[in-house]
Motif scaffolding. Structure first.
Motif, mmCIF file in Angstrom:
data_model
loop_
_atom_site.group_PDB
_atom_site.id
_atom_site.type_symbol
_atom_site.label_atom_id
_atom_site.label_comp_id
_atom_site.label_asym_id
_atom_site.label_seq_id
_atom_site.Cartn_x
_atom_site.Cartn_y
_atom_site.Cartn_z
ATOM 1 N N SER A 1 1.016 -6.208 -2.509
ATOM 2 C CA SER A 1 -0.446 -6.241 -2.599
ATOM 3 C C SER A 1 -0.932 -6.432 -4.029
ATOM 4 N N ARG A 2 -0.067 -6.168 -4.985
ATOM 5 C CA ARG A 2 -0.443 -6.267 -6.402
ATOM 6 C C ARG A 2 -0.143 -7.636 -7.007
ATOM 7 N N GLY B 1 -1.518 -10.575 -6.263
ATOM 8 C CA GLY B 1 -2.631 -11.500 -6.357
ATOM 9 C C GLY B 1 -2.342 -12.758 -5.559
ATOM 10 N N GLY B 2 -3.267 -13.707 -5.559
ATOM 11 C CA GLY B 2 -3.086 -14.938 -4.826
ATOM 12 C C GLY B 2 -3.114 -14.709 -3.325
ATOM 13 N N PRO B 3 -2.817 -15.742 -2.540
ATOM 14 C CA PRO B 3 -2.875 -15.624 -1.073
ATOM 15 C C PRO B 3 -1.979 -14.515 -0.527
ATOM 16 N N ARG B 4 -0.790 -14.335 -1.121
ATOM 17 C CA ARG B 4 0.139 -13.327 -0.638
ATOM 18 C C ARG B 4 -0.416 -11.918 -0.850
ATOM 19 N N GLY B 5 -0.847 -11.648 -2.065
ATOM 20 C CA GLY B 5 -1.373 -10.325 -2.374
ATOM 21 C C GLY B 5 -2.630 -10.012 -1.594
ATOM 22 N N GLU B 6 -3.491 -11.003 -1.440
ATOM 23 C CA GLU B 6 -4.742 -10.791 -0.710
ATOM 24 C C GLU B 6 -4.479 -10.505 0.771
ATOM 25 N N ALA B 7 -3.563 -11.245 1.370
ATOM 26 C CA ALA B 7 -3.250 -11.039 2.783
ATOM 27 C C ALA B 7 -2.664 -9.651 3.013
ATOM 28 N N VAL B 8 -1.764 -9.241 2.125
ATOM 29 C CA VAL B 8 -1.159 -7.912 2.266
ATOM 30 C C VAL B 8 -2.206 -6.833 2.043
ATOM 31 N N GLN B 9 -3.069 -7.035 1.072
ATOM 32 C CA GLN B 9 -4.116 -6.058 0.804
ATOM 33 C C GLN B 9 -5.008 -5.845 2.024
ATOM 34 N N GLU B 10 -5.290 -6.923 2.740
ATOM 35 C CA GLU B 10 -6.126 -6.823 3.934
ATOM 36 C C GLU B 10 -5.492 -5.943 4.994
ATOM 37 N N LYS B 11 -4.172 -5.974 5.096
ATOM 38 C CA LYS B 11 -3.465 -5.253 6.156
ATOM 39 C C LYS B 11 -2.852 -3.936 5.703
ATOM 40 N N LEU B 12 -2.939 -3.641 4.429
ATOM 41 C CA LEU B 12 -2.259 -2.471 3.880
ATOM 42 C C LEU B 12 -2.709 -1.170 4.542
ATOM 43 N N GLY B 13 -3.984 -1.078 4.869
ATOM 44 C CA GLY B 13 -4.506 0.146 5.457
ATOM 45 C C GLY B 13 -3.975 0.453 6.840
ATOM 46 N N GLU B 14 -3.340 -0.530 7.485
ATOM 47 C CA GLU B 14 -2.758 -0.284 8.801
ATOM 48 C C GLU B 14 -1.446 0.484 8.706
ATOM 49 N N ARG C 1 -0.554 3.757 7.762
ATOM 50 C CA ARG C 1 -1.290 5.003 7.526
ATOM 51 C C ARG C 1 -0.388 6.079 6.940
ATOM 52 N N ARG C 2 -0.127 5.915 5.643
ATOM 53 C CA ARG C 2 0.666 6.868 4.884
ATOM 54 C C ARG C 2 -0.113 7.263 3.637
ATOM 55 N N LEU C 3 0.157 8.475 3.146
ATOM 56 C CA LEU C 3 -0.569 8.984 1.991
ATOM 57 C C LEU C 3 -0.340 8.118 0.765
ATOM 58 N N VAL C 4 0.871 7.636 0.576
ATOM 59 C CA VAL C 4 1.160 6.802 -0.583
ATOM 60 C C VAL C 4 0.324 5.524 -0.557
ATOM 61 N N VAL C 5 0.042 5.016 0.629
ATOM 62 C CA VAL C 5 -0.797 3.820 0.766
ATOM 63 C C VAL C 5 -2.242 4.151 0.418
ATOM 64 N N ALA C 6 -2.741 5.260 0.956
ATOM 65 C CA ALA C 6 -4.121 5.654 0.664
ATOM 66 C C ALA C 6 -4.331 5.835 -0.832
ATOM 67 N N ARG C 7 -3.368 6.438 -1.492
ATOM 68 C CA ARG C 7 -3.485 6.646 -2.938
ATOM 69 C C ARG C 7 -3.454 5.321 -3.695
ATOM 70 N N ALA C 8 -2.605 4.398 -3.263
ATOM 71 C CA ALA C 8 -2.539 3.091 -3.926
ATOM 72 C C ALA C 8 -3.852 2.335 -3.764
ATOM 73 N N LEU C 9 -4.423 2.369 -2.567
ATOM 74 C CA LEU C 9 -5.708 1.715 -2.331
ATOM 75 C C LEU C 9 -6.819 2.374 -3.145
ATOM 76 N N ALA C 10 -6.788 3.705 -3.208
ATOM 77 C CA ALA C 10 -7.805 4.439 -3.979
ATOM 78 C C ALA C 10 -7.714 4.088 -5.458
ATOM 79 N N ASP C 11 -6.503 4.015 -5.987
ATOM 80 C CA ASP C 11 -6.329 3.664 -7.397
ATOM 81 C C ASP C 11 -6.846 2.252 -7.671
ATOM 82 N N ALA C 12 -6.569 1.339 -6.753
ATOM 83 C CA ALA C 12 -7.030 -0.043 -6.936
ATOM 84 C C ALA C 12 -8.550 -0.117 -6.929
ATOM 85 N N LEU C 13 -9.191 0.650 -6.054
ATOM 86 C CA LEU C 13 -10.650 0.650 -5.991
ATOM 87 C C LEU C 13 -11.249 1.367 -7.191
ATOM 88 N N GLU C 14 -10.559 2.371 -7.695
ATOM 89 C CA GLU C 14 -11.029 3.100 -8.874
ATOM 90 C C GLU C 14 -11.101 2.195 -10.093
#
Length: 309
Positions: A173-174, A176-189, A191-204
């Protein structure tokens, strides 16, 4: 038998392409005796035990052309056709995904071929079979950069909800480009704490609006109150922490964006509906002046009237 032999001979050639990097150069990896051979073995067993499943899949794939002709959007939705076949269709689907032959690509139009590929991947991914983890990973890291294919592979890997899958998806997900964007879209599916933290850090990090919108939706997926009620979630002990991390990140980001990004953040807050959300909104409200307090009060009021409850 002839078809099985052709598949065996063609598998190595396909796998060279599958394991090629973005540059198109094949990686130095063994194509014999590894995970590919394990898939071929499972397919052979399934063909002996449930040959009718392969026949049913052959019949179902013929519908891709018709669905493509009738589509209203850019890509026909084909996966329901394969999901109806049940779990016995797993290895027939894997055979067509991992070891396709020219004659398998029966749809004439490129759009129908793409819809068929994506539909097979989505339906196989829904079965959450951990034996396919390496297949999904290799597709994500391969030469194919078509967004629908990457999203389907990312979604399939995410649904496994293992820590290994989570770490793979976070790293991709990090990029960038089509690969990173596609993975980022699906990352939330995943449902693990490490994923939530990674998404939160990216949004921060307060990314550009387009990425912030993707992150908001992914956090909504990861913390979705409805999704956590389903029996398919594996890391149930992490629910409280995942939903809290998602809510914190969404509320903190809310005042930093406007327009459709703020709407996406607000929608995600409602989807997560963490018990701590009202107090999180109050805490941020105490740190800002009017009219920003009124903006947060509007979020709090929307949460109180949450139609998703």
């Amino acid at each position: 038998m002839k078809r099985d032999l052709c598949r065996g001979l063609g598998a190595a050639l396909f796998l060279v392409a599958l394991t090629a990097g973005a540059s198109g150069a094949p990686r130095a990896t063994s194509l014999v005796g590894g995970w590919q051979a394990e898939l071929l073995e499972q397919i052979a067993v399934a063909r002996r035990e449930t040959p009718e499943a392969f026949s049913r899949l052959d019949a179902a794939t013929a519908r891709a052309e018709l669905l493509d002709a009738r589509k209203r959007g850019t890509l026909a939705t084909v996966s329901p056709v394969f999901k109806e076949l049940g779990p016995e269709a797993l290895w027939p689907m894997v055979e067509r995904i991992a070891f396709p032959l020219e004659k398998d690509l029966r749809p004439v139009r490129d759009s129908a071929q793409l819809a068929l590929t994506v539909g097979l991947m989505e339906a196989a991914g829904e079965l959450r079979d951990a034996r396919l983890a390496t297949l999904w990973k290799n597709i994500l890291e391969g030469a194919d950069t078509r967004a629908p294919v990457l999203r389907a592979a990312a979604g399939a890997l995410a649904r496994l909800e293992t820590l290994e899958a989570a770490q793979t998806l976070i790293a991709l997900s990090r990029l960038g480009g089509p690969r990173g964007e596609a993975v980022q879209e699906k990352l939330g599916e995943c449902r693990r704490l490490v994923v939530a933290r990674a998404l939160a850090d990216a949004l921060e990090a307060r990314p550009a609006p387009e990425e912030a919108r993707r992150l908001a939706r992914a956090l909504g997926d990861a913390g979705s109150a409805w999704a956590w009620k389903t029996s398919s979630v594996s890391a149930r002990s992490e629910e409280g922490a995942v939903r809290r991390v998602a809510a914190e990140a969404l509320v903190r980001a809310y005042l930093h964006y406007t327009g459709d990004v703020r709407q996406a953040l607000s929608n995600a807050v409602l989807r997560v509906d963490a018990p701590e959300t009202p107090s999180l909104i109050d805490a941020v409200r105490l740190q800002v002046e009017e009219p920003r307090r009124a903006e947060l009060e509007a979020l709090a009021e929307r949460l109180r009237r949450n139609p998703l409850r």
